[in-house]
Design a protein around this motif. Structure first.
Motif, PDB file in Angstrom:
ATOM      1  N   GLU A  19      -2.389  -3.987   2.371  1.00  0.00           N
ATOM      2  CA  GLU A  19      -3.059  -3.113   1.392  1.00  0.00           C
ATOM      3  C   GLU A  19      -2.104  -2.050   0.842  1.00  0.00           C
ATOM      4  OE1 GLU A  19      -4.259  -3.508   4.649  1.00  0.00           O
ATOM      5  OE2 GLU A  19      -5.324  -5.275   3.903  1.00  0.00           O
TER       6      GLU A  19
ATOM      7  N   TRP B  88      -0.934   0.712  -8.473  1.00  0.00           N
ATOM      8  CA  TRP B  88      -0.555   2.038  -8.980  1.00  0.00           C
ATOM      9  C   TRP B  88       0.534   1.914 -10.056  1.00  0.00           C
ATOM     10  CZ3 TRP B  88       4.389   4.200  -8.188  1.00  0.00           C
ATOM     11  CH2 TRP B  88       4.535   5.503  -8.637  1.00  0.00           C
TER      12      TRP B  88
ATOM     13  N   GLU C  29      -1.726  -1.774  -3.059  1.00  0.00           N
ATOM     14  CA  GLU C  29      -2.105  -0.502  -3.691  1.00  0.00           C
ATOM     15  C   GLU C  29      -0.938   0.033  -4.512  1.00  0.00           C
ATOM     16  OE1 GLU C  29      -2.647   3.525  -4.626  1.00  0.00           O
ATOM     17  OE2 GLU C  29      -1.069   2.875  -3.245  1.00  0.00           O
TER      18      GLU C  29
END
Ligand SMILES: O=C(O)C(=O)Cc1ccccc1
Length: 333
Positions: free
Chosen positions: A306, A314, A310
């Motif tokens: 993750e 982003w 992530e």
């Protein structure tokens, strides 16, 4: 061609896909490793004389997979196997298996230890018994054999040797006398075997996986090896094996054989591969497969999947157009 010991009913289709190659003859440690493969049960097994023949069977489509010895706890990597995987394109490791190995010294009936001048042994077995042999037969000569079982079989086929280094189970295959038991230098020696195929499909991740790679360094400058190692350390990846092997084109040029904890489907492993690929002139992915010891891979939570996804989301968001409030995907005016 032999059948697997627990073979399934005879009506099984005999397609080439059913064949597994292993270093024979029957009774070798390599055969013991193949017995651990559930998919090979009931299939046809082809006993071959050497590593090259086993891998050629796979590459040329005579077998679906071959079992080969790749590492032992005494000598490290089996260099001929590492070099073959580095130079034969298209091979993939699809599984690993551990076999405890110990050895006996055997001879034709009527022979005693005092009669032994020359010993037949597979080179890897010989290396694992040399302390015992040097102590008990200090002036012996060594005749190399193609396998541990072939070493004993040759005693009955006109070999000039007086004795052979063989697996303890050899007494079930040949009418030999055991001159000495447990002659291995390490009673806890284990050999790691891998099942090699040409399939592109990678075994599913289990959480207890290993990834095998071979990488070359870009140039001969200070820190190149550190750059390579950093690809793993900065992603929290532990290595269980790293060995250098000569590339063979010039003195001092080496490739690195690497086993890393984790699976290519793990974000941190995939990211390390991308990092390697960016700077190494040659990276070979040999496969991701379940660890034989079933030990789950431990890693710092900073490197869980993750965190990578992530960060990617982003990054993408940084250049995304801002949508006016209330706008909908695909909506036309
Ligand atoms: O499979 C065997 O029995 C072999 O001859 C190869 C080998 C040699 C030494 C340790 C493990 C496998």
């Amino acid at each position: 061609m032999s059948s697997a010991p627990d073979s399934a009913p005879a009506e099984l289709p005999a397609s080439l896909d059913d064949v597994y190659s292993f270093l024979g003859p029957s009774g070798t440690f390599t055969e013991a490793a193949l017995k651990q493969v559930p998919e090979a049960r009931g299939k046809r097994w082809r006993a071959v004389n050497n590593l090259g023949e086993a891998l050629a069977d796979v590459v040329e489509g005579r077998s679906v997979a071959a079992m080969i010895a790749i590492e032992n706890s005494i000598e490290g990597g089996v260099s001929v196997a590492q070099d073959a995987l580095a130079t034969i394109p298209g091979l993939r490791i699809i599984g690993e298996y551990l076999v405890p190995v110990n050895f006996v010294l055997v001879a034709r009936p009527g022979t005693t230890l005092a009669d032994v001048r020359t010993v037949n042994a597979h080179p890897v077995a010989y290396a694992q018994c040399h302390q015992w042999l040097d102590r008990h037969l200090p002036d012996h000569g060594h005749l190399p054999a193609s396998s541990n079982v072939a070493a004993a079989a040759s005693l009955f086929e006109g070999s000039a040797a007086d004795a052979a280094v063989a697996p303890p189970g050899i007494v079930d295959h040949h009418d030999v006398v055991v001159l000495a038991d447990n002659i291995g230098d390490n009673p806890n020696a284990v050999t790691r075997f891998v099942l090699v195929s040409t399939t592109r499909s990678v075994p599913e991740p289990t959480g207890a996986d290993k990834t095998s790679l071979i990488a070359e360094l870009p140039d001969d400058r200070p820190g190149s090896l550190l750059d390579l190692l950093e690809q793993f350390s900065t992603r929290g990846i532990n290595l269980s094996l790293i060995e250098s092997r000569p590339i063979g084109d010039a003195l001092g040029r080496y490739r690195f054989v690497i086993d890393a904890d984790g699976h290519i489907a793990d974000e941190r492993v995939a990211d390390a591969l991308l990092g390697l690929r960016r700077f190494s002139p040659s990276v070979m992915f040999l496969g991701s497969y379940p660890r034989a010891d079933g030990q789950r891979v431990e890693f710092d939570q900073r490197y869980r999947d993750e965190v990578f996804t992530e960060a990617r989301t982003w990054l993408a968001s940084l250049t995304e157009e801002e949508r006016p409030a209330g706008a909908q995907d695909g909506a036309s005016a």
